[in-house]
Design a protein around this motif. Structure first.
Motif, PDB file in Angstrom:
ATOM      1  N   LEU A 139       0.811  -1.218   0.000  1.00  0.00           N
ATOM      2  CA  LEU A 139       0.000   0.000   0.000  1.00  0.00           C
ATOM      3  C   LEU A 139       0.846   1.269   0.000  1.00  0.00           C
ATOM      4  O   LEU A 139       0.417   2.303  -0.511  1.00  0.00           O
ATOM      5  CB  LEU A 139      -0.935   0.003   1.221  1.00  0.00           C
ATOM      6  CG  LEU A 139      -2.100  -0.984   1.153  1.00  0.00           C
ATOM      7  CD1 LEU A 139      -2.754  -1.123   2.515  1.00  0.00           C
ATOM      8  CD2 LEU A 139      -3.123  -0.536   0.114  1.00  0.00           C
ATOM      9  N   ARG A 140       2.031   1.191   0.541  1.00  0.00           N
ATOM     10  CA  ARG A 140       2.899   2.369   0.574  1.00  0.00           C
ATOM     11  C   ARG A 140       3.175   2.881  -0.844  1.00  0.00           C
ATOM     12  O   ARG A 140       3.349   4.081  -1.065  1.00  0.00           O
ATOM     13  CB  ARG A 140       4.196   2.038   1.298  1.00  0.00           C
ATOM     14  CG  ARG A 140       4.949   3.268   1.808  1.00  0.00           C
ATOM     15  CD  ARG A 140       6.021   2.880   2.808  1.00  0.00           C
ATOM     16  NE  ARG A 140       5.457   2.513   4.087  1.00  0.00           N
ATOM     17  CZ  ARG A 140       5.517   1.286   4.622  1.00  0.00           C
ATOM     18  NH1 ARG A 140       6.126   0.309   3.967  1.00  0.00           N
ATOM     19  NH2 ARG A 140       4.980   1.046   5.796  1.00  0.00           N
ATOM     20  N   GLN A 141       3.211   1.958  -1.797  1.00  0.00           N
ATOM     21  CA  GLN A 141       3.461   2.343  -3.183  1.00  0.00           C
ATOM     22  C   GLN A 141       2.216   2.936  -3.836  1.00  0.00           C
ATOM     23  O   GLN A 141       2.309   3.542  -4.902  1.00  0.00           O
ATOM     24  CB  GLN A 141       3.913   1.116  -3.986  1.00  0.00           C
ATOM     25  CG  GLN A 141       5.144   0.424  -3.406  1.00  0.00           C
ATOM     26  CD  GLN A 141       5.449  -0.867  -4.133  1.00  0.00           C
ATOM     27  OE1 GLN A 141       5.781  -0.859  -5.332  1.00  0.00           O
ATOM     28  NE2 GLN A 141       5.335  -1.996  -3.447  1.00  0.00           N
ATOM     29  N   LEU A 142       1.071   2.762  -3.174  1.00  0.00           N
ATOM     30  CA  LEU A 142      -0.197   3.212  -3.750  1.00  0.00           C
ATOM     31  C   LEU A 142      -0.779   4.436  -3.059  1.00  0.00           C
ATOM     32  O   LEU A 142      -1.401   5.282  -3.707  1.00  0.00           O
ATOM     33  CB  LEU A 142      -1.218   2.068  -3.678  1.00  0.00           C
ATOM     34  CG  LEU A 142      -0.839   0.778  -4.428  1.00  0.00           C
ATOM     35  CD1 LEU A 142      -1.765  -0.355  -4.018  1.00  0.00           C
ATOM     36  CD2 LEU A 142      -0.905   0.997  -5.935  1.00  0.00           C
ATOM     37  N   VAL A 143      -0.597   4.518  -1.741  1.00  0.00           N
ATOM     38  CA  VAL A 143      -1.204   5.630  -0.992  1.00  0.00           C
ATOM     39  C   VAL A 143      -0.187   6.368  -0.125  1.00  0.00           C
ATOM     40  O   VAL A 143      -0.571   7.204   0.710  1.00  0.00           O
ATOM     41  CB  VAL A 143      -2.380   5.125  -0.114  1.00  0.00           C
ATOM     42  CG1 VAL A 143      -3.479   4.535  -0.967  1.00  0.00           C
ATOM     43  CG2 VAL A 143      -1.891   4.120   0.932  1.00  0.00           C
ATOM     44  N   GLY A 149      -2.663   3.453   7.993  1.00  0.00           N
ATOM     45  CA  GLY A 149      -4.078   3.548   8.312  1.00  0.00           C
ATOM     46  C   GLY A 149      -4.950   2.718   7.386  1.00  0.00           C
ATOM     47  O   GLY A 149      -5.915   2.081   7.829  1.00  0.00           O
ATOM     48  N   VAL A 150      -4.603   2.704   6.100  1.00  0.00           N
ATOM     49  CA  VAL A 150      -5.382   1.922   5.134  1.00  0.00           C
ATOM     50  C   VAL A 150      -5.239   0.433   5.432  1.00  0.00           C
ATOM     51  O   VAL A 150      -6.209  -0.329   5.378  1.00  0.00           O
ATOM     52  CB  VAL A 150      -4.937   2.234   3.690  1.00  0.00           C
ATOM     53  CG1 VAL A 150      -5.662   1.328   2.695  1.00  0.00           C
ATOM     54  CG2 VAL A 150      -5.207   3.707   3.365  1.00  0.00           C
ATOM     55  N   ALA A 151      -4.028   0.006   5.775  1.00  0.00           N
ATOM     56  CA  ALA A 151      -3.794  -1.398   6.113  1.00  0.00           C
ATOM     57  C   ALA A 151      -4.593  -1.788   7.355  1.00  0.00           C
ATOM     58  O   ALA A 151      -5.192  -2.873   7.407  1.00  0.00           O
ATOM     59  CB  ALA A 151      -2.305  -1.642   6.339  1.00  0.00           C
ATOM     60  N   ALA A 152      -4.615  -0.904   8.350  1.00  0.00           N
ATOM     61  CA  ALA A 152      -5.383  -1.178   9.570  1.00  0.00           C
ATOM     62  C   ALA A 152      -6.872  -1.297   9.257  1.00  0.00           C
ATOM     63  O   ALA A 152      -7.570  -2.171   9.791  1.00  0.00           O
ATOM     64  CB  ALA A 152      -5.146  -0.076  10.601  1.00  0.00           C
ATOM     65  N   GLY A 153      -7.373  -0.432   8.368  1.00  0.00           N
ATOM     66  CA  GLY A 153      -8.778  -0.492   7.980  1.00  0.00           C
ATOM     67  C   GLY A 153      -9.118  -1.776   7.248  1.00  0.00           C
ATOM     68  O   GLY A 153     -10.158  -2.398   7.502  1.00  0.00           O
ATOM     69  N   LEU A 154      -8.241  -2.192   6.339  1.00  0.00           N
ATOM     70  CA  LEU A 154      -8.482  -3.415   5.574  1.00  0.00           C
ATOM     71  C   LEU A 154      -8.458  -4.634   6.498  1.00  0.00           C
ATOM     72  O   LEU A 154      -9.316  -5.526   6.388  1.00  0.00           O
ATOM     73  CB  LEU A 154      -7.439  -3.566   4.467  1.00  0.00           C
ATOM     74  CG  LEU A 154      -7.571  -4.796   3.568  1.00  0.00           C
ATOM     75  CD1 LEU A 154      -8.960  -4.884   2.949  1.00  0.00           C
ATOM     76  CD2 LEU A 154      -6.499  -4.769   2.475  1.00  0.00           C
ATOM     77  N   ASP A 182     -12.112  -5.209  -1.912  1.00  0.00           N
ATOM     78  CA  ASP A 182     -11.400  -4.612  -3.030  1.00  0.00           C
ATOM     79  C   ASP A 182     -11.885  -3.195  -3.299  1.00  0.00           C
ATOM     80  O   ASP A 182     -11.092  -2.310  -3.656  1.00  0.00           O
ATOM     81  CB  ASP A 182     -11.574  -5.472  -4.288  1.00  0.00           C
ATOM     82  CG  ASP A 182     -10.706  -4.983  -5.438  1.00  0.00           C
ATOM     83  OD1 ASP A 182      -9.500  -4.735  -5.208  1.00  0.00           O
ATOM     84  OD2 ASP A 182     -11.231  -4.840  -6.563  1.00  0.00           O
ATOM     85  N   SER A 183     -13.189  -2.951  -3.102  1.00  0.00           N
ATOM     86  CA  SER A 183     -13.712  -1.596  -3.335  1.00  0.00           C
ATOM     87  C   SER A 183     -13.146  -0.630  -2.296  1.00  0.00           C
ATOM     88  O   SER A 183     -12.868   0.531  -2.614  1.00  0.00           O
ATOM     89  CB  SER A 183     -15.241  -1.593  -3.296  1.00  0.00           C
ATOM     90  OG  SER A 183     -15.721  -1.930  -2.004  1.00  0.00           O
ATOM     91  N   TYR A 184     -12.964  -1.097  -1.072  1.00  0.00           N
ATOM     92  CA  TYR A 184     -12.351  -0.259  -0.036  1.00  0.00           C
ATOM     93  C   TYR A 184     -10.942   0.143  -0.459  1.00  0.00           C
ATOM     94  O   TYR A 184     -10.565   1.320  -0.378  1.00  0.00           O
ATOM     95  CB  TYR A 184     -12.308  -1.014   1.290  1.00  0.00           C
ATOM     96  CG  TYR A 184     -11.403  -0.369   2.328  1.00  0.00           C
ATOM     97  CD1 TYR A 184     -11.815   0.747   3.050  1.00  0.00           C
ATOM     98  CD2 TYR A 184     -10.125  -0.872   2.574  1.00  0.00           C
ATOM     99  CE1 TYR A 184     -10.980   1.342   3.986  1.00  0.00           C
ATOM    100  CE2 TYR A 184      -9.283  -0.282   3.509  1.00  0.00           C
ATOM    101  CZ  TYR A 184      -9.715   0.828   4.208  1.00  0.00           C
ATOM    102  OH  TYR A 184      -8.874   1.419   5.127  1.00  0.00           O
ATOM    103  N   ILE A 189      -7.047   4.080  -2.840  1.00  0.00           N
ATOM    104  CA  ILE A 189      -6.048   4.402  -3.867  1.00  0.00           C
ATOM    105  C   ILE A 189      -6.474   5.649  -4.632  1.00  0.00           C
ATOM    106  O   ILE A 189      -5.664   6.541  -4.921  1.00  0.00           O
ATOM    107  CB  ILE A 189      -5.867   3.211  -4.828  1.00  0.00           C
ATOM    108  CG1 ILE A 189      -5.227   2.035  -4.085  1.00  0.00           C
ATOM    109  CG2 ILE A 189      -5.003   3.608  -6.026  1.00  0.00           C
ATOM    110  CD1 ILE A 189      -5.192   0.751  -4.889  1.00  0.00           C
ATOM    111  N   ALA A 190      -7.767   5.721  -4.963  1.00  0.00           N
ATOM    112  CA  ALA A 190      -8.277   6.879  -5.701  1.00  0.00           C
ATOM    113  C   ALA A 190      -8.106   8.168  -4.900  1.00  0.00           C
ATOM    114  O   ALA A 190      -7.913   9.245  -5.476  1.00  0.00           O
ATOM    115  CB  ALA A 190      -9.749   6.665  -6.045  1.00  0.00           C
ATOM    116  N   ALA A 191      -8.167   8.061  -3.574  1.00  0.00           N
ATOM    117  CA  ALA A 191      -7.998   9.253  -2.736  1.00  0.00           C
ATOM    118  C   ALA A 191      -6.568   9.766  -2.746  1.00  0.00           C
ATOM    119  O   ALA A 191      -6.320  10.932  -2.427  1.00  0.00           O
ATOM    120  CB  ALA A 191      -8.415   8.930  -1.296  1.00  0.00           C
TER     121      ALA A 191
END
Length: 200
Positions: A139-143, A149-154, A182-184, A189-191
């Protein structure tokens, strides 16, 4: 003379019987005798391989997590790019060998058991750290800096799906569960990466 390889076969049989018994009972209220009977071995032999029920429960936890780690590794091996690798981790988490009633029940019981068993708590801690690390790496390469935080949410969403499956509430088909996760990730990523404050 004992047959070569029988120890590993019997150990695995006892571990699988433990997972099955936990699912049937819905708790850790199972006995070594019940587990031994399910595995088709004597109580004495069960105690020969495992000192007590806690030892057997810990081994069952390790077995499930080893299987999960293997599935993640195989899924990652065929994935190209960070987003696909995150998707591979999601698919491994929802694979049939993991996201099935018996294993899901075992996960929930193990989480409860970890509150009073230091050994179980350590094993779960290893799993959570490894999952978080694997997700953050991709995720670091994406966000960017939002990866933690994104990893914790997933991870929380994955845990939530397991809880719902285990309790039998608001169950989802595997394909729907995958699309939800996947939508999450896609929305995150879009953000884009975290915005940094502009220099004065």
């Amino acid at each position: 003379m004992p047959k070569l390889g029988m120890e590993s076969v019997r150990r695995r049989s006892l571990v699988e019987a433990t997972i099955s018994a936990i699912h049937t009972r819905g708790s850790m209220d199972v006995t070594m005798r019940e587990i031994a009977t399910r595995a088709g071995v004597s109580l004495g032999l069960a105690h020969h391989y495992f000192a007590n029920k806690d030892d057997l429960l810990t081994s069952a936890m390790r077995a499930i997590m080893t299987d999960y780690r293997t599935q993640v590794g195989e899924a990652l091996a065929g994935a190209d790019g960070p987003h696909e690798r995150v998707r591979a981790i999601i698919r491994a988490s929802l694979a049939q060998d993991q996201f099935n009633p018996e294993v899901v029940s075992a996960w929930l019981v193990f989480y409860a058991h970890a509150h009073r068993s230091p050994r179980a708590r350590r094993i779960l801690s290893i799993y959570t750290r490894r999952l978080h690390s694997n997700l953050c790496h991709e995720l670091r390469q994406l966000v960017g800096e939002r990866a933690d935080g994104v990893a914790a949410g997933l991870a929380a969403l994955i845990d939530g799906l397991y809880v719902r499956e285990g309790l039998g509430t608001a169950r989802m088909a595997d394909s729907d569960a995958y699309r939800l996760l996947d939508s999450y990730v896609s929305l995150q990523i879009a953000a884009g990466p975290a915005k940094t404050a502009s220099a004065a």
